[in-house]
Motif scaffolding. Structure first.
Motif, PDB file in Angstrom:
ATOM      1  N   THR A  73       0.846  -1.188   0.000  1.00  0.00           N
ATOM      2  CA  THR A  73       0.000   0.000   0.000  1.00  0.00           C
ATOM      3  C   THR A  73       0.883   1.240   0.000  1.00  0.00           C
ATOM      4  O   THR A  73       2.074   1.176   0.337  1.00  0.00           O
ATOM      5  N   LYS A  74       0.287   2.350  -0.357  1.00  0.00           N
ATOM      6  CA  LYS A  74       1.011   3.617  -0.334  1.00  0.00           C
ATOM      7  C   LYS A  74       1.501   3.919   1.076  1.00  0.00           C
ATOM      8  O   LYS A  74       2.641   4.346   1.268  1.00  0.00           O
ATOM      9  N   GLN A  75       0.668   3.666   2.052  1.00  0.00           N
ATOM     10  CA  GLN A  75       1.031   3.939   3.443  1.00  0.00           C
ATOM     11  C   GLN A  75       2.207   3.067   3.886  1.00  0.00           C
ATOM     12  O   GLN A  75       3.114   3.535   4.577  1.00  0.00           O
ATOM     13  N   TRP A  78       5.412   4.354   2.175  1.00  0.00           N
ATOM     14  CA  TRP A  78       5.859   5.606   2.813  1.00  0.00           C
ATOM     15  C   TRP A  78       6.476   5.315   4.178  1.00  0.00           C
ATOM     16  O   TRP A  78       7.535   5.847   4.514  1.00  0.00           O
ATOM     17  N   SER A  79       5.838   4.464   4.948  1.00  0.00           N
ATOM     18  CA  SER A  79       6.320   4.137   6.285  1.00  0.00           C
ATOM     19  C   SER A  79       7.688   3.467   6.246  1.00  0.00           C
ATOM     20  O   SER A  79       8.543   3.732   7.078  1.00  0.00           O
TER      21      SER A  79
END
Length: 82
Positions: A73-75, A78-79
């Motif tokens: 996922t994008k999250q 990013w994380s």
């Protein structure tokens, strides 16, 4: 000391990846303590390079692109690599 190579910037992405894969396979196949140590050191360098590359892709595009490439996922992308 590293062996002399032609200018790596002349290789396209696939040819450069193929060269790296061949070098990794050669180190792995040698089965020596030195080759194993080199692979361990390279694994850290690859991890750092992944983070740098992910941030560059995100800067030039988006974290959604990073997520798509990595299958997360994008999250999550990013994380992991912000």
């Amino acid at each position: 000391m590293a062996a002399a190579f032609d200018d790596l910037t002349t290789l396209d992405d696939q040819a450069l990846a193929d060269l790296v894969r061949a070098a990794i396979a050669e180190l792995s196949g040698r089965g020596t303590t030195a080759s194993f140590g080199a692979l361990v050191a390279l694994s850290g360098e690859v991890g750092a390079a992944l983070g740098e590359a992910a941030r560059r892709v995100a800067e030039q595009g988006s974290w959604s692109q990073v997520a798509e490439i990595t299958g997360t996922t994008k999250q999550a992308a990013w994380s992991r690599w912000r």
